[in-house]
Write a protein that holds these residues in place. Structure first.
Motif, short mmCIF file in Angstrom:
data_model
loop_
_atom_site.label_atom_id
_atom_site.label_comp_id
_atom_site.label_asym_id
_atom_site.label_seq_id
_atom_site.Cartn_x
_atom_site.Cartn_y
_atom_site.Cartn_z
N PRO A 207 13.48 -13.43 -38.05
CA PRO A 207 14.49 -13.99 -38.99
C PRO A 207 15.48 -13.15 -39.38
CG PRO A 207 12.00 -13.96 -39.74
CD PRO A 207 12.07 -13.08 -38.76
N ARG B 284 21.38 -12.21 -44.23
CA ARG B 284 22.60 -12.78 -44.22
C ARG B 284 23.80 -12.24 -43.62
NH1 ARG B 284 22.02 -13.76 -50.95
NH2 ARG B 284 20.47 -15.27 -50.99
N ARG C 150 25.70 -17.70 -39.46
CA ARG C 150 24.92 -18.72 -39.09
C ARG C 150 24.98 -19.25 -37.77
NH1 ARG C 150 23.62 -23.02 -43.77
NH2 ARG C 150 22.87 -21.13 -44.72
N MET D 242 22.51 -18.04 -35.30
CA MET D 242 20.99 -18.12 -35.47
C MET D 242 20.58 -19.51 -34.85
SD MET D 242 20.96 -17.71 -39.35
CE MET D 242 21.64 -16.44 -40.42
N HIS D 243 19.11 -19.50 -34.62
CA HIS D 243 18.37 -20.87 -33.91
C HIS D 243 18.91 -21.88 -35.20
CE1 HIS D 243 15.51 -23.84 -33.09
NE2 HIS D 243 15.52 -23.30 -31.98
N ARG E 72 17.52 -24.27 -36.40
CA ARG E 72 16.30 -24.71 -37.22
C ARG E 72 15.59 -23.63 -37.90
NH1 ARG E 72 11.49 -26.09 -35.33
NH2 ARG E 72 12.21 -26.11 -33.39
N LYS E 73 15.17 -22.64 -36.92
CA LYS E 73 14.31 -21.44 -37.52
C LYS E 73 15.17 -20.45 -38.11
CE LYS E 73 11.25 -22.24 -33.53
NZ LYS E 73 11.02 -21.61 -32.06
N ARG E 74 16.37 -20.43 -37.94
CA ARG E 74 17.12 -19.42 -38.76
C ARG E 74 16.80 -17.92 -38.07
NH1 ARG E 74 19.97 -23.07 -39.42
NH2 ARG E 74 20.60 -24.10 -41.38
N THR E 75 16.38 -17.88 -36.80
CA THR E 75 16.11 -16.71 -36.13
C THR E 75 17.27 -16.18 -35.43
OG1 THR E 75 14.87 -17.95 -34.60
CG2 THR E 75 13.65 -17.04 -36.10
#
Length: 206
Positions: free
Chosen positions: A102, A105, A109, A112-113, A115-118
């Motif tokens: 994960p 901040r 953005r 990041m992935h 959907r997963k915010r990874t």
């Protein structure tokens, strides 16, 4: 036209390293060696170079980019790590592993992935890559130099320059490097998941 830099694999020349980093800071896209294979690299916040990587590799929007870090302190600023995951990552770094975790901040953005915010992170065990990161002073956005339709990443600096002469800004060559991409381990869930078996031994995560 890509500038070609030939550097010593064990004692990379500081002047050449500074010149390559100047290219990165000016918004350029470079090809550089790591402990797994050659990679494309640019500044973390450079949207234009990010899109150039997408175009060169024909990547889809859900592709996990990798933030290459100099050390664990840098890595820890970019991702959220539990105590158990901390021990696993610490034991495997530096080395040919990419960890999906994960994002904090501090990570844009768009990296990041969706959907997963990874995001993927790694610490390479390669002196030239480490010299670049030390001079840059921040993590570098990277992606394996694997071209569309090819089964294996590119491994020869001269061939990279010829093939991508007009698509990247610099090639840094220190001779032979790895021939396999990193082993990718997803640590964003309760149990490690091996996403790709590559240069790193996956058994420690199984």
């Amino acid at each position: 036209m890509a500038t070609y830099f030939e550097v010593h694999p064990d004692n990379p020349q500081p002047r050449s390293i500074r010149q390559v980093v100047d290219v990165v800071r000016a918004g350029g896209l470079i090809a550089y060696p790591t402990d797994s294979c050659f990679a494309l690299g640019c500044q973390m916040g450079n949207t234009a170079s990010l899109e150039r990587i997408r175009d060169i590799r024909k990547l889809d929007p859900s592709h996990h980019f990798t933030l290459v870090c100099r050390d664990f302190a840098q890595l820890g600023q970019l991702v959220k790590i539990t105590n158990s995951m901390f021990r696993l990552i610490k034991a495997a770094t530096p080395g040919p592993y990419t960890f999906v975790l994960p994002a904090t901040r501090d990570v844009p953005r768009r990296l990041m992935h969706p959907r997963k915010r990874t995001v993927g992170v790694r610490i390479p065990d390669h002196r030239v890559a480490q010299a670049l990161l030390a001079e840059l002073g921040e993590p570098m956005l990277s992606s394996t130099l694997l071209l569309p339709g090819e089964d294996d990443p590119m491994t020869n600096g001269q061939q990279i320059k010829q093939r991508l002469e007009h698509e990247i800004d610099a090639v840094i060559d220190s001779g032979d490097c790895g021939t396999e991409p990193t082993t990718v381990v997803d640590l964003s869930q309760d149990e490690p998941q091996i996403v790709r078996v590559g240069a790193g031994d996956p058994s420690r995560f199984e």
